[in-house]
Scaffold this active site. Structure first.
Site, mmCIF file in Angstrom:
data_model
loop_
_atom_site.group_PDB
_atom_site.id
_atom_site.type_symbol
_atom_site.label_atom_id
_atom_site.label_comp_id
_atom_site.label_asym_id
_atom_site.label_seq_id
_atom_site.Cartn_x
_atom_site.Cartn_y
_atom_site.Cartn_z
ATOM 1 N N HIS A 54 43.401 45.165 34.004
ATOM 2 C CA HIS A 54 43.806 45.233 32.725
ATOM 3 C C HIS A 54 43.368 46.471 31.846
ATOM 4 O O HIS A 54 42.768 46.715 30.987
ATOM 5 C CB HIS A 54 43.058 44.285 31.790
ATOM 6 C CG HIS A 54 43.048 42.750 32.361
ATOM 7 N ND1 HIS A 54 41.801 42.030 32.392
ATOM 8 C CD2 HIS A 54 43.977 42.224 32.888
ATOM 9 C CE1 HIS A 54 42.199 40.936 33.036
ATOM 10 N NE2 HIS A 54 43.595 41.077 33.537
ATOM 11 N N HIS A 72 48.876 40.538 28.812
ATOM 12 C CA HIS A 72 47.697 40.164 29.752
ATOM 13 C C HIS A 72 47.323 41.615 30.500
ATOM 14 O O HIS A 72 46.408 41.898 30.474
ATOM 15 C CB HIS A 72 48.596 39.236 31.014
ATOM 16 C CG HIS A 72 47.608 38.780 31.960
ATOM 17 N ND1 HIS A 72 48.258 38.020 33.170
ATOM 18 C CD2 HIS A 72 46.291 39.420 32.514
ATOM 19 C CE1 HIS A 72 47.148 37.912 33.868
ATOM 20 N NE2 HIS A 72 46.190 38.815 33.327
ATOM 21 N N THR A 111 36.519 34.679 42.579
ATOM 22 C CA THR A 111 36.496 34.325 41.265
ATOM 23 C C THR A 111 35.140 34.747 40.598
ATOM 24 O O THR A 111 34.039 34.712 41.241
ATOM 25 C CB THR A 111 37.065 32.789 40.955
ATOM 26 O OG1 THR A 111 37.308 32.712 39.652
ATOM 27 C CG2 THR A 111 36.184 31.987 41.410
ATOM 28 N N HIS A 171 45.284 43.895 40.654
ATOM 29 C CA HIS A 171 45.644 43.660 39.418
ATOM 30 C C HIS A 171 44.516 44.037 38.330
ATOM 31 O O HIS A 171 43.245 43.810 38.638
ATOM 32 C CB HIS A 171 46.070 42.237 39.212
ATOM 33 C CG HIS A 171 45.639 41.423 37.895
ATOM 34 N ND1 HIS A 171 46.860 41.871 36.849
ATOM 35 C CD2 HIS A 171 45.106 40.475 37.258
ATOM 36 C CE1 HIS A 171 46.267 41.286 35.497
ATOM 37 N NE2 HIS A 171 45.163 40.437 35.998
ATOM 38 N N THR A 220 39.906 34.251 43.898
ATOM 39 C CA THR A 220 40.227 34.458 42.670
ATOM 40 C C THR A 220 41.382 33.388 42.359
ATOM 41 O O THR A 220 42.064 33.176 43.091
ATOM 42 C CB THR A 220 40.701 35.806 42.482
ATOM 43 O OG1 THR A 220 41.439 35.844 41.183
ATOM 44 C CG2 THR A 220 41.788 36.312 43.469
ATOM 45 N N SER A 221 41.553 33.035 40.930
ATOM 46 C CA SER A 221 42.194 31.975 40.675
ATOM 47 C C SER A 221 43.936 32.620 40.419
ATOM 48 O O SER A 221 44.693 32.062 40.427
ATOM 49 C CB SER A 221 41.998 31.447 38.970
ATOM 50 O OG SER A 221 41.921 32.488 38.304
ATOM 51 N N GLU A 222 43.715 33.917 40.382
ATOM 52 C CA GLU A 222 44.964 34.560 40.182
ATOM 53 C C GLU A 222 45.532 35.040 41.530
ATOM 54 O O GLU A 222 46.452 35.737 41.634
ATOM 55 C CB GLU A 222 44.699 35.847 39.520
ATOM 56 C CG GLU A 222 44.773 35.664 38.024
ATOM 57 C CD GLU A 222 44.604 36.725 36.921
ATOM 58 O OE1 GLU A 222 45.699 36.968 36.246
ATOM 59 O OE2 GLU A 222 43.662 37.526 36.994
ATOM 60 N N GLY A 281 40.663 41.028 36.557
ATOM 61 C CA GLY A 281 41.180 41.883 37.689
ATOM 62 C C GLY A 281 40.852 41.144 39.004
ATOM 63 O O GLY A 281 40.045 40.432 39.365
ATOM 64 N N ASN A 282 41.817 41.603 39.852
ATOM 65 C CA ASN A 282 41.648 41.134 41.440
ATOM 66 C C ASN A 282 42.557 41.931 42.106
ATOM 67 O O ASN A 282 43.575 42.631 42.015
ATOM 68 C CB ASN A 282 42.119 39.362 41.472
ATOM 69 C CG ASN A 282 43.196 39.050 40.452
ATOM 70 O OD1 ASN A 282 44.077 39.340 40.286
ATOM 71 N ND2 ASN A 282 42.302 38.396 39.413
HETATM 72 ZN ZN LIG Z 1 44.319 39.326 34.720
#
Ligand SMILES: [Zn+2]
Length: 352
Positions: free
Chosen positions: A175, A235, A121, A173, A152-154, A105-106
């Site tokens: 899950h 995802h 991250t 974001h 974060t990488s996302e 999550g981010n």
């Molecule tokens: Zn994710």
């Protein structure tokens, strides 16, 4: 003649990185342009939703081209400190509701025309500290961090949403299991069942790509013109808000509660009742007045409840005043029976 500025003009300005403060003072604004500016009030003065915190912001708008000292002052400003606390709070709520797992999550929020504050991250969203937050430009370059953590990488996905959807103030974001279940199955949740979902969510499904890649971000960004909540196949979910961080988080609660309810209802032995297209039309009017996008705005009533992807057989009625409860079943059964009969006849007519 006074220049007329439309919503499209403003969105184009934001996309091309131009400062909204440079609008001519005698410009005439269309109503939607005025709403847009009101929504964005505080960029450069860092809206947090309260008057008192607005006054604490620096007078001069800061952007990614500002000096290092100005960017650092922004990062430590009272307004951005408040955003850091808000992100920690939303992270805790995501974790408490089991919408995130591990370090998943981010969260991101715009704090300037081309600057966003985001989560780091490799930190659980349930246990973040304000100092963990990172400041990035819209290309994902890290500008500041409180304690040396990396963004974060996302983040690219969040930033691609913000670049494509000028109204996106905040993104979340995560899950959540029920919603992600739909994303794994490749099924868009059916519609016409619960008012909150119809009014506040506009859901679409993006194909799977490796998380964090520009390609994934692009597939999501391609959908945010008409949708505020995107299921990412195999995802999770990402949502954006034109209001604030909490509103982006609420999109998760609404979607997750909806997916859960739909699954429960699908197990009760009869096709769920659905609202009529006329009833849905009323909800879409409310949605439009709230400035929430939906690809169904402007559709005819008979086109409103299309649940073709929903496998348990929920279909929406197309006639006014008639709910579709069970109406598709007889036709479906008759067709299936005819098919079985044709196959049976063929088998028995073969020479033995
Ligand atoms: Zn994710």
């Amino acid at each position: 003649m006074k220049p007329v500025i439309s919503l499209k003009d403003l969105e184009e300005m934001v996309r091309s990185g131009r400062d909204l403060g440079t609008l001519p003072s005698d410009a005439l604004l269309t109503p939607s342009a005025r709403d847009f500016l009101r929504d964005r009030e505080g960029y450069g003065t860092h809206r947090t939703g309260s008057e008192s915190s607005r006054s604490a912001a620096p007078a001069k708008p800061v952007n990614s081209k500002s000096s290092k000292a100005e960017i650092e002052a922004l990062f430590k400003s009272a307004a951005v400190e408040e955003y850091k606390r808000q992100i920690c709070d939303i992270g805790r709520r995501l974790w408490q509701r089991a919408y995130v797992d591990g370090n998943g999550g981010n969260i991101a929020v715009r704090v300037g025309e081309d600057i966003a504050l985001c989560t780091p991250t490799l930190v659980s969203k349930g246990f973040m500290q304000p100092d963990d937050m990172c400041l990035v430009d819209l290309e994902g370059n890290q500008l500041c961090s409180g304690n040396g953590k990396k963004r974060t990488s996302e983040i690219l996905m969040h930033l691609q949403i913000m670049k494509r959807q000028a109204r996106a103030v905040a993104t979340v974001h995560c899950h959540p299991p029920y919603s992600t279940g739909f994303a794994v199955a490749g099924v868009e949740p059916p519609t016409c069942m619960i008012p909150e979902y119809e009014v506040f969510s506009s859901v679409a499904l993006a194909p799977y790509r490796t998380p964090g890649t520009p390609e994934m971000g692009k597939l999501v960004a391609d959908l945010v013109d008409k949708h505020n909540t995107i299921l990412m196949a195999n995802h999770g979910v990402v949502a954006w808000s034109h209001n604030n961080l909490e509103d982006a988080y609420f999109k998760m609660e609404i979607l997750e509660a909806y997916c859960r309810t739909v699954l429960v209802s699908a197990q009760l032995g009869k096709p769920p009742n659905t609202m009529t297209p006329t009833q849905l039309q009323d909800l879409l009017k409310i949605k439009q007045s709230l400035g929430i996008p939906d690809p169904r705005h402007g559709l005819k009533e008979c086109e409103l409840c299309d649940n073709n992807d929903w496998r348990p057989g929920v279909m929406c009625g197309v006639k006014d005043g008639q709910a579709a409860n069970g109406s598709s079943a007889p036709a479906g059964d008759a067709e299936a029976e005819a098919l079985v009969q044709a196959i049976t006849d063929q088998i028995f007519s073969r020479p033995r």
